[in-house]
Enzyme design. Structure first.
Site, PDB file in Angstrom:
ATOM      1  N   GLY A  13      40.002  52.579  43.082  1.00  0.00           N
ATOM      2  CA  GLY A  13      41.333  52.025  42.877  1.00  0.00           C
ATOM      3  C   GLY A  13      42.107  51.736  44.148  1.00  0.00           C
ATOM      4  O   GLY A  13      43.321  51.938  44.194  1.00  0.00           O
ATOM      5  N   SER A  14      41.449  51.210  45.171  1.00  0.00           N
ATOM      6  CA  SER A  14      42.129  50.902  46.429  1.00  0.00           C
ATOM      7  C   SER A  14      43.183  49.804  46.242  1.00  0.00           C
ATOM      8  O   SER A  14      44.336  49.961  46.643  1.00  0.00           O
ATOM      9  CB  SER A  14      41.094  50.478  47.476  1.00  0.00           C
ATOM     10  N   ASN A  15      42.795  48.703  45.629  1.00  0.00           N
ATOM     11  CA  ASN A  15      43.774  47.634  45.386  1.00  0.00           C
ATOM     12  C   ASN A  15      44.799  48.049  44.347  1.00  0.00           C
ATOM     13  O   ASN A  15      45.959  47.623  44.411  1.00  0.00           O
ATOM     14  CB  ASN A  15      43.056  46.354  44.948  1.00  0.00           C
ATOM     15  N   ARG A  67      30.070  43.630  24.078  1.00  0.00           N
ATOM     16  CA  ARG A  67      31.290  43.367  24.839  1.00  0.00           C
ATOM     17  C   ARG A  67      32.494  43.178  23.930  1.00  0.00           C
ATOM     18  O   ARG A  67      33.591  43.653  24.238  1.00  0.00           O
ATOM     19  CB  ARG A  67      31.102  42.125  25.713  1.00  0.00           C
ATOM     20  N   ARG A  93      32.933  45.212  34.802  1.00  0.00           N
ATOM     21  CA  ARG A  93      32.417  44.841  33.494  1.00  0.00           C
ATOM     22  C   ARG A  93      32.800  43.396  33.209  1.00  0.00           C
ATOM     23  O   ARG A  93      33.938  42.995  33.441  1.00  0.00           O
ATOM     24  CB  ARG A  93      32.950  45.758  32.398  1.00  0.00           C
ATOM     25  N   ASN A 109      42.180  38.447  39.510  1.00  0.00           N
ATOM     26  CA  ASN A 109      41.131  39.259  40.132  1.00  0.00           C
ATOM     27  C   ASN A 109      41.167  39.001  41.629  1.00  0.00           C
ATOM     28  O   ASN A 109      41.704  37.998  42.087  1.00  0.00           O
ATOM     29  CB  ASN A 109      39.754  38.880  39.571  1.00  0.00           C
ATOM     30  N   HIS A 111      38.584  39.039  45.127  1.00  0.00           N
ATOM     31  CA  HIS A 111      37.184  39.062  45.580  1.00  0.00           C
ATOM     32  C   HIS A 111      37.159  39.040  47.102  1.00  0.00           C
ATOM     33  O   HIS A 111      37.897  38.261  47.720  1.00  0.00           O
ATOM     34  CB  HIS A 111      36.428  37.860  45.032  1.00  0.00           C
ATOM     35  N   ASP A 147      33.950  34.922  39.541  1.00  0.00           N
ATOM     36  CA  ASP A 147      34.541  34.569  40.845  1.00  0.00           C
ATOM     37  C   ASP A 147      34.717  33.057  41.001  1.00  0.00           C
ATOM     38  O   ASP A 147      34.470  32.503  42.066  1.00  0.00           O
ATOM     39  CB  ASP A 147      33.682  35.117  41.996  1.00  0.00           C
ATOM     40  N   GLU A 176      43.132  42.277  51.617  1.00  0.00           N
ATOM     41  CA  GLU A 176      43.232  42.405  50.164  1.00  0.00           C
ATOM     42  C   GLU A 176      44.535  43.084  49.766  1.00  0.00           C
ATOM     43  O   GLU A 176      45.231  42.645  48.837  1.00  0.00           O
ATOM     44  CB  GLU A 176      42.056  43.215  49.621  1.00  0.00           C
TER      45      GLU A 176
END
Length: 217
Positions: A13-15, A67, A93, A109, A111, A147, A176
């Site tokens: 969970g850095s971001n 899913r 996921r 998201n 990347h 992505d 980021e």
């Protein structure tokens, strides 16, 4: 009125931490209302709880390849928390096209490469093998293709000849942490406009700033 945001994680969970910190600012246009993990052992859960953010665990492993079944439970958790926007923070996921379409234009998201270059796994290794002189990170809207969604914001760093994937990653992650909160702020404040596969930022100005690498004496 602040937009209600869920952060989806699978790891440390850095971001996520960078987003939570930014959202503490009084004038930030979004609030983090829940952190959801598909792994009970994700390190980010403890970090979120320590920040006072409610957490939810929905283990994806028991669902296997189902899913849609996993997403039904996830969607219920999002509904229970009145979530308006989603930020993926190392969420490992893939989603169905139906889930992505439901959240199109409302799910971000990040990347660690300058997309469309080096999507998928091992982006830093890909960048180094390609011999690029600049790399960085990209915040983008989520679409069914990995992505590949409309790009919201990018940040770049120079690549050194002696870089390893680890040393490059250490510089890119600082970028980021700068651009992801800013991208969320723009989305939550209504300043992003999707036009086909492009994202435009309302009120943005042209910049003459440049980044050139390598530098020589």
């Amino acid at each position: 009125m602040k937009r209600r945001v869920a952060i989806l994680i699978s790891g440390r969970g850095s971001n996520m931490a960078a987003l939570i910190e930014a959202a503490r600012t009084p004038d930030f246009s979004a609030e983090i209302v829940v952190v959801i993990s598909n792994r009970a052992d994700a390190g980010g859960l403890e970090r979120a709880a320590a920040s006072g953010i409610p957490t939810v665990v929905i283990e994806s492993k028991p669902f296997g390849k189902d899913r849609a079944g996993f997403e039904a439970v996830l969607q219920q958790a999002l509904d229970d928390n009145d979530v308006e926007l989603i930020c993926l923070g190392g969420f490992m996921r893939l989603f169905t096209a139906e889930f992505v379409q439901r959240w199109y234009g409302r799910m971000l998201n990040i990347h660690p490469s300058l997309l469309p270059s080096f999507p998928g796994l091992d982006p830093h290794g890909q960048a180094l093998r390609a011999g690029v002189k600049l790399s960085g990170a990209t915040v983008h809207f989520v679409i069914p293709e990995t992505d590949a969604g409309p790009i919201v914001m990018q940040g770049a760093v120079t690549v050194a000849d002696d870089d390893t994937p680890e040393t490059l990653a250490a510089r890119v992650i600082k970028i980021e942490h700068r651009i992801y909160p800013e991208a969320l702020r723009l989305l939550a404040s209504g300043r992003l406009k999707l036009e086909g596969n492009r994202c435009r930022t309302l009120g943005s100005d042209a910049s003459d700033s440049t980044l050139v690498a390598p530098t020589t004496a």
